[in-house]
Design a protein around this motif. Sequence first.
Motif, PDB file in Angstrom:
ATOM      1  N   TRP A 100       0.771  -0.650  -0.384  1.00 44.18           N
ATOM      2  CA  TRP A 100       0.203  -0.126   0.044  1.00 44.18           C
ATOM      3  C   TRP A 100       1.180   0.802   0.021  1.00 44.18           C
ATOM      4  O   TRP A 100       2.225   1.801   0.511  1.00 44.18           O
ATOM      5  CB  TRP A 100      -0.624   0.290   0.953  1.00 44.18           C
ATOM      6  CG  TRP A 100      -2.034  -0.920   1.005  1.00 44.18           C
ATOM      7  CD1 TRP A 100      -3.371  -0.541   1.005  1.00 44.18           C
ATOM      8  CD2 TRP A 100      -2.022  -2.419   1.013  1.00 44.18           C
ATOM      9  NE1 TRP A 100      -3.842  -1.898   0.555  1.00 44.18           N
ATOM     10  CE2 TRP A 100      -3.266  -2.878   1.234  1.00 44.18           C
ATOM     11  CE3 TRP A 100      -0.731  -3.141   1.591  1.00 44.18           C
ATOM     12  CZ2 TRP A 100      -3.811  -4.055   1.116  1.00 44.18           C
ATOM     13  CZ3 TRP A 100      -1.067  -4.300   1.405  1.00 44.18           C
ATOM     14  CH2 TRP A 100      -2.407  -5.046   1.525  1.00 44.18           C
TER      15      TRP A 100
ATOM     16  N   HIS B 198       2.724   4.854   1.216  1.00 46.56           N
ATOM     17  CA  HIS B 198       2.082   5.626   2.515  1.00 46.56           C
ATOM     18  C   HIS B 198       3.478   6.414   2.537  1.00 46.56           C
ATOM     19  O   HIS B 198       4.231   6.216   2.747  1.00 46.56           O
ATOM     20  CB  HIS B 198       2.387   5.116   3.712  1.00 46.56           C
ATOM     21  CG  HIS B 198       1.079   5.346   5.339  1.00 46.56           C
ATOM     22  ND1 HIS B 198       0.124   7.169   4.649  1.00 46.56           N
ATOM     23  CD2 HIS B 198       1.551   5.017   5.630  1.00 46.56           C
ATOM     24  CE1 HIS B 198      -0.195   6.722   5.936  1.00 46.56           C
ATOM     25  NE2 HIS B 198       0.729   6.203   7.230  1.00 46.56           N
TER      26      HIS B 198
ATOM     27  N   GLN C 118      -0.279  -0.500   6.544  1.00 50.31           N
ATOM     28  CA  GLN C 118      -1.119   0.348   5.859  1.00 50.31           C
ATOM     29  C   GLN C 118      -2.250   1.652   6.922  1.00 50.31           C
ATOM     30  O   GLN C 118      -2.374   1.242   7.566  1.00 50.31           O
ATOM     31  CB  GLN C 118      -2.308  -0.252   4.773  1.00 50.31           C
ATOM     32  CG  GLN C 118      -3.489  -1.096   5.410  1.00 50.31           C
ATOM     33  CD  GLN C 118      -4.182  -1.260   4.409  1.00 50.31           C
ATOM     34  OE1 GLN C 118      -5.225  -1.482   3.613  1.00 50.31           O
ATOM     35  NE2 GLN C 118      -4.389  -2.739   4.485  1.00 50.31           N
ATOM     36  N   GLY C 119      -2.400   2.818   6.615  1.00 48.12           N
ATOM     37  CA  GLY C 119      -3.005   3.593   6.458  1.00 48.12           C
ATOM     38  C   GLY C 119      -4.125   3.943   6.547  1.00 48.12           C
ATOM     39  O   GLY C 119      -4.415   2.415   5.564  1.00 48.12           O
TER      40      GLY C 119
ATOM     41  N   SER D 172      -4.506   4.549   2.192  1.00 48.06           N
ATOM     42  CA  SER D 172      -3.383   3.834   1.577  1.00 48.06           C
ATOM     43  C   SER D 172      -4.164   3.270   0.198  1.00 48.06           C
ATOM     44  O   SER D 172      -4.682   1.888   0.301  1.00 48.06           O
ATOM     45  CB  SER D 172      -2.162   3.092   2.519  1.00 48.06           C
ATOM     46  OG  SER D 172      -1.962   3.883   3.459  1.00 48.06           O
TER      47      SER D 172
END
Length: 245
Positions: free
Chosen positions: A164, A166, A178-179, A182
């Motif tokens: 992902w 970020h 992952q945020g 993302s």
Amino acid sequence: MRLQKVTGFIVYGFPLGEADQIISCFTSSGNLIKFVAKGSRKVKSKSAAAVQLFILGEYVIYCGRGLPILRQADIIDSFSPLRRDWAKSGAAFAAMELCRLLIAEEARETQVFKLVMTYMLHLKTEEYDPIVFDSFRLKFAASLGYEMGFSHCAQCGNPLDSGWLHWPAGGAVCSRCQGRNSPPVNKENLILLQALSNQSFSQLQEQYSPAQAVAATKIVDSLINWLTEGKTKAQAFRSLFERER
Ligand SMILES: [Zn+2]
């Protein structure tokens, strides 16, 4: 008299009064400087040609009170092959915009200056290739201290198969790191991004499919938007000239 001689690219010209301009110049010492080019918007002005966007020139400026004043201007390279090509001049404008938005006054970003010079010289002899332009933008960010990693999770260091994106973490991250917002990135694009970061412009030239170029552009656009806080205008402009091709 405090005269100073600088060599650099003209990255911006802002109209001042009837006939003058405030010029921003990215110098070979890696700084962004501003000076007033008096009369440079008059048709018969001697300095007008030398303060056009993406001219590389030598400028003698007088530093007194207020903004420095341009006294003498000599063109080193006008990059004329770029001016005759819609896509190439679009890429050059975008490169100058990045300098204007991301270089500080006393930044001493000499590596960035060398990178811009290398890309401009590449555009002089080679066809415009969106993959090379995206490589330039990734390397521009890296030179400023925003080097993005795409082989290992930027947060925990685990090797990545897919990931992902970020940017605040420093590139791609794993599923655990992952945020919330993302976007995912597949293995093929992670490998592509590593190539864009590590290979030279001539190694990358004409090696990738249009679909890969589209994928790279989308990802690098999002990086530049993050870096410039959405201030870039050249990206919208670019979508116009790329559609024309
Ligand atoms: Zn992780």
